[in-house]
Design a protein around this motif. Structure first.
Motif, PDB file in Angstrom:
ATOM      1  N   ARG A 815       1.201  -1.428  -0.659  1.00  0.00           N
ATOM      2  CA  ARG A 815      -0.026  -0.003   0.012  1.00  0.00           C
ATOM      3  C   ARG A 815       0.988   1.146  -0.322  1.00  0.00           C
ATOM      4  NH1 ARG A 815      -3.458   1.751   5.405  1.00  0.00           N
ATOM      5  NH2 ARG A 815      -1.475   2.741   5.058  1.00  0.00           N
ATOM      6  N   ILE A 816       0.856   1.868  -1.048  1.00  0.00           N
ATOM      7  CA  ILE A 816       1.687   3.120  -1.466  1.00  0.00           C
ATOM      8  C   ILE A 816       0.483   4.832  -1.489  1.00  0.00           C
ATOM      9  CG2 ILE A 816       3.518   2.324  -1.887  1.00  0.00           C
ATOM     10  CD1 ILE A 816       2.893   3.101  -5.013  1.00  0.00           C
ATOM     11  N   GLU A 817       0.172   5.941  -1.111  1.00  0.00           N
ATOM     12  CA  GLU A 817       0.160   6.600  -1.011  1.00  0.00           C
ATOM     13  C   GLU A 817       0.027   7.862  -2.388  1.00  0.00           C
ATOM     14  OE1 GLU A 817      -1.050   8.733   2.544  1.00  0.00           O
ATOM     15  OE2 GLU A 817      -0.848   7.294   3.909  1.00  0.00           O
ATOM     16  N   GLN A 818       1.092   7.238  -2.653  1.00  0.00           N
ATOM     17  CA  GLN A 818       1.899   7.981  -4.263  1.00  0.00           C
ATOM     18  C   GLN A 818       1.359   7.230  -5.863  1.00  0.00           C
ATOM     19  OE1 GLN A 818       3.817   7.391  -1.796  1.00  0.00           O
ATOM     20  NE2 GLN A 818       3.739   9.637  -0.754  1.00  0.00           N
ATOM     21  N   LYS A 819       0.822   8.224  -6.969  1.00  0.00           N
ATOM     22  CA  LYS A 819       0.215   7.474  -7.453  1.00  0.00           C
ATOM     23  C   LYS A 819       1.769   6.511  -8.248  1.00  0.00           C
ATOM     24  CE  LYS A 819      -1.060   7.901 -12.412  1.00  0.00           C
ATOM     25  NZ  LYS A 819      -1.514   9.261 -13.394  1.00  0.00           N
ATOM     26  N   PRO A 820       1.837   5.238  -9.124  1.00  0.00           N
ATOM     27  CA  PRO A 820       2.882   4.398  -8.699  1.00  0.00           C
ATOM     28  C   PRO A 820       3.270   4.683 -10.261  1.00  0.00           C
ATOM     29  CG  PRO A 820       0.995   2.915  -8.488  1.00  0.00           C
ATOM     30  CD  PRO A 820       0.508   4.190  -7.930  1.00  0.00           C
ATOM     31  N   SER A 821       4.914   4.962 -10.795  1.00  0.00           N
ATOM     32  CA  SER A 821       5.479   4.997 -12.321  1.00  0.00           C
ATOM     33  C   SER A 821       6.520   4.543 -12.128  1.00  0.00           C
ATOM     34  CB  SER A 821       5.557   6.624 -12.437  1.00  0.00           C
ATOM     35  OG  SER A 821       5.404   6.691 -13.843  1.00  0.00           O
ATOM     36  N   ASP A 822       6.317   3.282 -12.063  1.00  0.00           N
ATOM     37  CA  ASP A 822       7.487   2.693 -12.579  1.00  0.00           C
ATOM     38  C   ASP A 822       8.243   2.787 -11.290  1.00  0.00           C
ATOM     39  OD1 ASP A 822       7.421   1.745 -15.423  1.00  0.00           O
ATOM     40  OD2 ASP A 822       8.851   3.992 -16.199  1.00  0.00           O
ATOM     41  N   VAL A 823       7.698   2.102  -9.984  1.00  0.00           N
ATOM     42  CA  VAL A 823       8.022   2.362  -8.263  1.00  0.00           C
ATOM     43  C   VAL A 823       8.761   1.317  -8.490  1.00  0.00           C
ATOM     44  CG1 VAL A 823       7.060   2.857  -6.191  1.00  0.00           C
ATOM     45  CG2 VAL A 823       6.721   4.144  -7.907  1.00  0.00           C
ATOM     46  N   ASP A 824       9.979   0.805  -7.843  1.00  0.00           N
ATOM     47  CA  ASP A 824      10.502  -0.539  -7.207  1.00  0.00           C
ATOM     48  C   ASP A 824       9.935  -0.955  -6.021  1.00  0.00           C
ATOM     49  OD1 ASP A 824      11.498  -2.552  -6.381  1.00  0.00           O
ATOM     50  OD2 ASP A 824      13.580  -2.057  -7.400  1.00  0.00           O
ATOM     51  N   LEU A 825       8.759  -1.376  -5.556  1.00  0.00           N
ATOM     52  CA  LEU A 825       8.530  -2.300  -4.183  1.00  0.00           C
ATOM     53  C   LEU A 825       9.408  -2.801  -3.237  1.00  0.00           C
ATOM     54  CD1 LEU A 825       4.529  -2.748  -5.242  1.00  0.00           C
ATOM     55  CD2 LEU A 825       5.560  -0.371  -4.493  1.00  0.00           C
ATOM     56  N   ARG A 826      10.824  -3.351  -3.942  1.00  0.00           N
ATOM     57  CA  ARG A 826      11.655  -4.024  -2.943  1.00  0.00           C
ATOM     58  C   ARG A 826      12.048  -3.989  -2.037  1.00  0.00           C
ATOM     59  NH1 ARG A 826      15.469  -6.788  -6.117  1.00  0.00           N
ATOM     60  NH2 ARG A 826      14.863  -6.222  -7.676  1.00  0.00           N
ATOM     61  N   TYR A 827      11.999  -2.838  -1.701  1.00  0.00           N
ATOM     62  CA  TYR A 827      12.500  -1.837  -0.164  1.00  0.00           C
ATOM     63  C   TYR A 827      10.985  -1.244   0.455  1.00  0.00           C
ATOM     64  CZ  TYR A 827      16.633  -1.458  -3.339  1.00  0.00           C
ATOM     65  OH  TYR A 827      18.148  -2.470  -3.863  1.00  0.00           O
ATOM     66  N   ILE A 828       9.556  -1.371   0.283  1.00  0.00           N
ATOM     67  CA  ILE A 828       9.089  -1.548   1.089  1.00  0.00           C
ATOM     68  C   ILE A 828       8.816  -2.308   1.659  1.00  0.00           C
ATOM     69  CG2 ILE A 828       6.373  -0.379   0.742  1.00  0.00           C
ATOM     70  CD1 ILE A 828       7.101   1.624  -1.706  1.00  0.00           C
ATOM     71  N   GLU A 829       7.630  -2.592   3.301  1.00  0.00           N
ATOM     72  CA  GLU A 829       7.269  -3.506   3.789  1.00  0.00           C
ATOM     73  C   GLU A 829       5.869  -4.121   3.292  1.00  0.00           C
ATOM     74  OE1 GLU A 829       7.127  -6.576   6.608  1.00  0.00           O
ATOM     75  OE2 GLU A 829       9.832  -4.796   5.763  1.00  0.00           O
ATOM     76  N   PRO A 830       5.475  -4.683   2.806  1.00  0.00           N
ATOM     77  CA  PRO A 830       4.385  -5.404   2.720  1.00  0.00           C
ATOM     78  C   PRO A 830       3.848  -4.981   3.685  1.00  0.00           C
ATOM     79  CG  PRO A 830       5.708  -7.230   2.372  1.00  0.00           C
ATOM     80  CD  PRO A 830       6.992  -5.897   2.415  1.00  0.00           C
ATOM     81  N   ILE A 831       2.214  -4.887   3.245  1.00  0.00           N
ATOM     82  CA  ILE A 831       1.727  -5.181   4.442  1.00  0.00           C
ATOM     83  C   ILE A 831       0.585  -6.650   4.568  1.00  0.00           C
ATOM     84  CG2 ILE A 831       0.403  -3.180   4.166  1.00  0.00           C
ATOM     85  CD1 ILE A 831      -2.387  -3.501   2.685  1.00  0.00           C
ATOM     86  N   ALA A 832       0.851  -7.546   3.246  1.00  0.00           N
ATOM     87  CA  ALA A 832       0.137  -8.897   3.891  1.00  0.00           C
ATOM     88  C   ALA A 832       1.088  -9.539   2.934  1.00  0.00           C
ATOM     89  CB  ALA A 832      -1.300  -8.727   3.233  1.00  0.00           C
ATOM     90  N   THR A 833       1.369 -10.861   2.867  1.00  0.00           N
ATOM     91  CA  THR A 833       2.506 -11.576   2.498  1.00  0.00           C
ATOM     92  C   THR A 833       1.835 -13.164   2.399  1.00  0.00           C
ATOM     93  OG1 THR A 833       3.712 -12.449   4.492  1.00  0.00           O
ATOM     94  CG2 THR A 833       4.419 -10.574   3.193  1.00  0.00           C
ATOM     95  N   ASN A 834       2.427 -14.023   1.569  1.00  0.00           N
ATOM     96  CA  ASN A 834       2.207 -15.195   1.159  1.00  0.00           C
ATOM     97  C   ASN A 834       0.775 -15.490   0.693  1.00  0.00           C
ATOM     98  OD1 ASN A 834       5.016 -15.983   0.868  1.00  0.00           O
ATOM     99  ND2 ASN A 834       5.179 -15.983   3.066  1.00  0.00           N
TER     100      ASN A 834
END
Length: 982
Positions: A815-834
């Motif tokens: 979940r992010i609050e900026q409109k993603p444009s080629d955003v790399d999510l690997r350094y963001i903590e997911p809110i749900a996994t697996n």
């Protein structure tokens, strides 16, 4: 005769002929089946006996019965032919023919030729089993071919089978041999009357748990006339009660009151049980001969000088005479009186001394020692009492011994023995001095010890004195020995005491150094440096490095050490599996150096025993102990590869064994890479033990060096698509040297091979990704945080796609609050996994405002689903719009549920003078912006009223001036500026 009768007679004739034919055939069959005996063999073989089973024997109905028969050549002819013999068994008591016809089982064997008059025992290979049936059985042995005497060609015997067999067996044994302290005459044990003799017997019992066997085990004595003279039994109900078991039990004590020779019958004298006791009586008893005799005969065997047995003279002093008394009888004698008397030649008693031995067993001797405290010609007498508690001595003539001898004083002749043969000691030593004198010296003797003849050191035959008490330097030690008559003799020896420094450390080093000053020892040891090779020689490994120094304790610059010698406790510092004969010691150039040299002739070492290494050196130095070090017992399983994201890999392995061994250096991990089309990988060292191949593969392929506790390692080097790898995990020694023959390699389908990485992110997309926001106007929600903005609930739904061909996928949600444009999510903590991908089914995710960092109104969120493959690769580059992204704006829905909370607007006031625009003007006059605009307008008007007349006046003046100038200008100039002014 009528035709009808003729036909009837003809039919009857045919029936009669058929019946007769059937009877003839039946008779022939019976003849063929019946046992036959024909005198077709010469000679006479006799079936003598059944050795197994014995006639009348009881045996277990559950065990197979094996047959053994005794055959005798009772004729006068040696037949070279073999004889066939058969056996058959039938139930009940039957004769030969009946038993054969009713036989339960049958067997046959072959007897080899037997010499005339000889007997043999023959065991049949077949056995018989009744399968639990019990009762009497008949056994028949029979030669198939009869000989000249047919009556002994058959043997008929009976035996019994029982389901609950009870049989106690005592083999040949002699319990009398268990007795000790008894007389023995010509190999026969002699017992005494009225004495209890405890003995046990050993047997074998076959019984069952419900048989209730009570066995009366004991003995009976039978005299020479066959009359029973005594008996005794002990009932035992605790004999082993299942199967066949051996046992040992005590008989009642053997005791009888009359002397003589008897036969002792022992074993089971009687028994009972349910339904019966012991079934076979023939193996219940054994017999031995016993002799009871109470004869008492003590003899004075000898008397002699104790210290000089062959001397004709006796010596003055305590404990100087030895007397030997022998028990030649058959009865032990308790505390017999033995008296030693010293007399002059006129038989005047000068001293008497008694000796009372505790007990003299038959056939044994006892010695008594006596004193002689008179000098000169004496008559010595010793006797042992004839009247004893056990009875009168049967031969009193050998109870007295007289000797005429001269009693003299023996020489002392002292000598001194010391603990060091060379007489050199260190100050740390304890010196042991021992005085030795002639054994004939008049006892008791006293001893005193002196240093330099004047310094008293102590007394006693042995003296232990610290060398430090005597002091440094040369000394003379004297012992003075005085005998019982007051005669004194002395002996002197020289000794030398050096200064000694104890250099012992803990339980691993013990020794001393010879120095000229007071000093101390400083010693330490450690294992060899990690990862280095000391090159100690072929087949040898560096084991321990050691530093040992002797330092002065005072202000002297040097300890003045002559030498040091110490023992190293090998069992404390090196493994027990190091062969002691392989151990060597070298001199290190420095404790942390690798260079070393061999010890010279003045410095040497010696293996004393399996635990002790003795070292002698003449200077302080660092030492290196080397030896043949067996490799630690390390068990390693083949490493398992786990694929990680981005083409990385993880190795995992199990290991056991001597992992804590200090000479185990850990693991080295090697990697070779190769395209999938190639075949460069680590082989199994058991299949390819070539050192050349392995060194080639290990060259430039070392990836990691790990300690021995490691069980996994992550290779963070990403493999490109199409590039594969093979790994080898190899144990290393302390020097870091790998043993490739102990390598374990990665496997593919159970065989060495290449494993390819996976760095490709999955590209799956969900469908129907949508959201729904619901406002919860419940007071319970408000009470949690006292904030209505927390009472929103978001529900996201979507439809799962198919799995990828390479395997199942899972999903993470961000979940992010900026409109993603080629955003790399690997350094963001997911809110749900697996999140589990179930193809075709609807996935759901819910988030509440009451959660930490939950949704809030007036905010825009982007919820993103990212696929994760089975390896862990995740597609994290996201742009909006996308099937995997859902935009959610949370509107404020509070007032939709709480309109009643909005206050009603008040009625507008009456405008001034009832003119509405005046009211509006009055309201605007209170607004600051309106006030500023009004001031600006007013000032503009004022400026226009003042400035406009002035401008107009100046314009008129300017017009007049220009008119005048225009009149004075040429015509062409007028034309030139005409356009400008018009």
């Amino acid at each position: 005769m009528s035709s009808g009768n003729a036909d009837s007679d003809y039919g009857s004739s045919r029936s009669s002929i058929g019946l007769v034919s059937l009877l003839i055939l039946s008779s022939l069959g019976a003849v063929l089946m019946a046992p036959t005996a024909s005198a077709s063999v010469s000679g006479d073989y006799e079936i003598s006996a059944s050795l197994s089973p014995l006639p009348g024997d009881y045996m277990s109905a559950w065990d197979p019965v094996y047959f053994e028969v005794e055959v005798t050549n009772s004729g006068f002819f040696y037949n070279t032919q073999t004889r066939s013999i058969e056996w058959f068994v039938c139930e009940g008591i039957q004769d030969e023919t009946s038993c054969y016809n009713d036989r339960e089982d049958y067997g046959i064997g072959s007897i080899e030729p037997i010499a005339v008059g000889e007997s043999i025992s023959y065991s049949f290979s077949q056995s018989f089993s009744s399968n639990g049936d019990e009762g009497p059985y008949t056994l028949v042995y029979r030669f198939i071919d009869s000989d000249t005497k047919t009556f002994n060609d058959v043997g008929i015997y009976n035996f019994n089978l029982a389901q609950k067999l009870v049989d106690v067996i005592f083999e040949q044994q002699n319990p009398i041999e268990q007795l000790v302290g008894v007389a023995n005459y010509d190999g026969n044990v002699i017992l005494n009357t009225d004495t209890d003799y405890n003995m046990s017997i050993e047997g074998v019992v076959k019984s069952c748990g419900s048989c209730g066997l009570v066995a009366n085990i004991g003995w009976r004595l039978i005299d020479g006339f066959g009359v029973e003279r005594a008996n005794s039994t002990t009932p035992y109900s605790d004999l082993p009660s299942w199967g066949e078991s051996s046992f040992t039990r005590q008989m009642p004590p053997l005791n009888f009151d009359s002397e003589g020779s008897y036969e002792m019958v022992f074993g089971i004298l009687d028994s009972n049980g349910t339904p019966s006791g012991d079934m076979n009586s023939y193996n219940d008893l054994q017999t031995v001969n016993v002799i009871f005799d109470d004869s008492v005969d003590l003899q004075i065997t000898s008397m002699y000088p104790l210290s000089a047995p062959t001397s004709p003279d006796y010596f003055y002093g305590d404990d100087s005479v030895s007397v030997t008394v022998s028990n030649l009888g058959n009865h032990s004698v308790v505390e017999p009186l033995i008296r030693f008397t010293v007399m002059d030649l006129n038989e005047q008693i000068q001293s008497e001394e008694d000796c009372l031995p505790a007990e003299i067993l038959p056939g044994e001797t006892e010695s008594c020692v006596f004193d002689i405290n008179h000098l000169g010609d004496k008559k010595l007498r010793v006797f042992v009492s004839e009247a004893l508690n056990e009875g009168l001595d049967v031969k009193p003539s050998d109870n007295v011994l007289n000797v005429n001898a001269e009693v003299i004083r023996g020489q002392i002749n002292p000598i001194v023995e010391q603990s060091n043969f060379f007489g050199t000691y260190k100050t740390a030593d304890n010196i042991t001095f021992t005085a030795r004198t002639l054994s004939t010296a008049a006892a008791p003797l006293s001893y005193t010890w002196w240093s330099s003849g004047i310094i008293y050191l102590g007394s006693g035959q042995e003296l232990i004195v610290p060398a430090s008490n005597i002091g440094l330097g040369d000394h003379f030690i004297t012992v003075r020995a005085t005998d019982a008559l007051g005669q004194l003799e002395s002996a002197t020896i020289p000794i030398t005491v050096f200064n000694s420094t104890d250099i012992g450390v803990g339980d691993w080093l013990n020794g001393s150094a010879v120095t000229r000053t007071h000093a101390k020892g400083v010693a330490m040891y450690d294992y060899p440096l990690d990862g280095v090779n000391y090159a100690p020689g072929e087949g040898l490994e560096a084991l321990i490095r050691m530093s040992i120094d002797v330092l002065p304790t005072g202000e002297d610059p040097d300890a003045g050490m002559d030498w040091m010698e110490f023992d190293i406790n090998l069992s404390k510092i090196i493994p027990d599996n190091v062969p002691r004969e392989s151990i060597e010691i070298h001199q290190l150039y420095g404790f942390d150096q690798l260079d070393w040299d061999r010890l010279d002739s003045e410095n040497y070492f010696e293996i004393i025993d399996n635990d002790t290494l003795r070292v002698h050196i003449i200077e302080n130095m660092d030492l290196l102990i080397v030896g043949d070090l067996p490799a630690p017992e390390i068990n390693l399983d083949n490493p398992i590869i786990t694929l990680l994201p981005d083409g990385e890999m993880q190795l995992s392995w199990n290991s056991s064994g001597d992992l804590s061994n200090p000479y185990f250096g850990g693991w080295k991990v090697f990697r070779v890479t190769s395209p999938i089309t190639a075949s460069a990988y680590f082989p199994d060292p058991n299949d390819i033990p070539s050192e050349f191949v392995w060194k080639g593969l290990m060259q430039d392929s070392l990836s990691a060096t790990l300690d021995g506790t490691a069980t996994s390692w992550i290779d963070e080097r990403s493999l490109e698509t199409g590039t594969c790898s093979s790994y080898a995990v190899i144990p290393i020694d302390r020097a870091g040297e790998p043993n490739y023959l102990e390598a374990k390699v990665t496997l593919v389908d159970g065989l060495p091979g290449l494993t390819c990485g996976d760095a490709i992110d999955p590209s799956a997309e969900v469908s129907g990704f949508k959201s729904n926001v619901v406002y919860n106007n419940n007071t319970a929600c408000y009470n949690q945080f006292l904030d209505w903005d927390r009472c929103y609930e978001l529900t996201l739904t979507w439809t799962w796609p198919d799995h990828e061909p390479e395997g199942n996928i899972t999903w993470n949600m961000y979940r992010i609050e900026q409109k993603p444009s080629d955003v790399d999510l690997r350094y963001i903590e997911p809110i749900a996994t697996n999140l589990v991908n179930v193809p075709g089914e609807v996935g759901t995710f819910t988030q509440n405002g009451t959660e930490y960092d939950g949704i809030m109104p007036y905010r825009t969120y982007y919820f993103i689903l990212t696929p994760v493959d089975s390896v862990g690769n995740e597609y994290t580059i996201i742009s909006y719009p996308s099937d995997n992204v859902e935009r959610v704006y949370v509107e404020d829905a509070y007032w939709e549920y709480n309109e009643y909370r909005i206050p009603e607007p008040p009625e507008p006031p009456e405008p001034p003078y009832g003119v509405e625009w005046l009211g509006d003007l009055q309201e605007y006059m209170e607004i600051e912006t309106f006030q500023i605009a009004g001031i600006v307008l007013l000032m503009t008007i004022i400026i226009n009223f003042i400035g406009l007349p002035i401008i107009l006046k100046k314009k008129k003046r300017m017009s007049r001036v220009l008119s005048k100038r225009a009149a004075n200008q040429p015509a062409d100039m007028d034309d030139e500026f005409e356009d400008f002014f018009n």
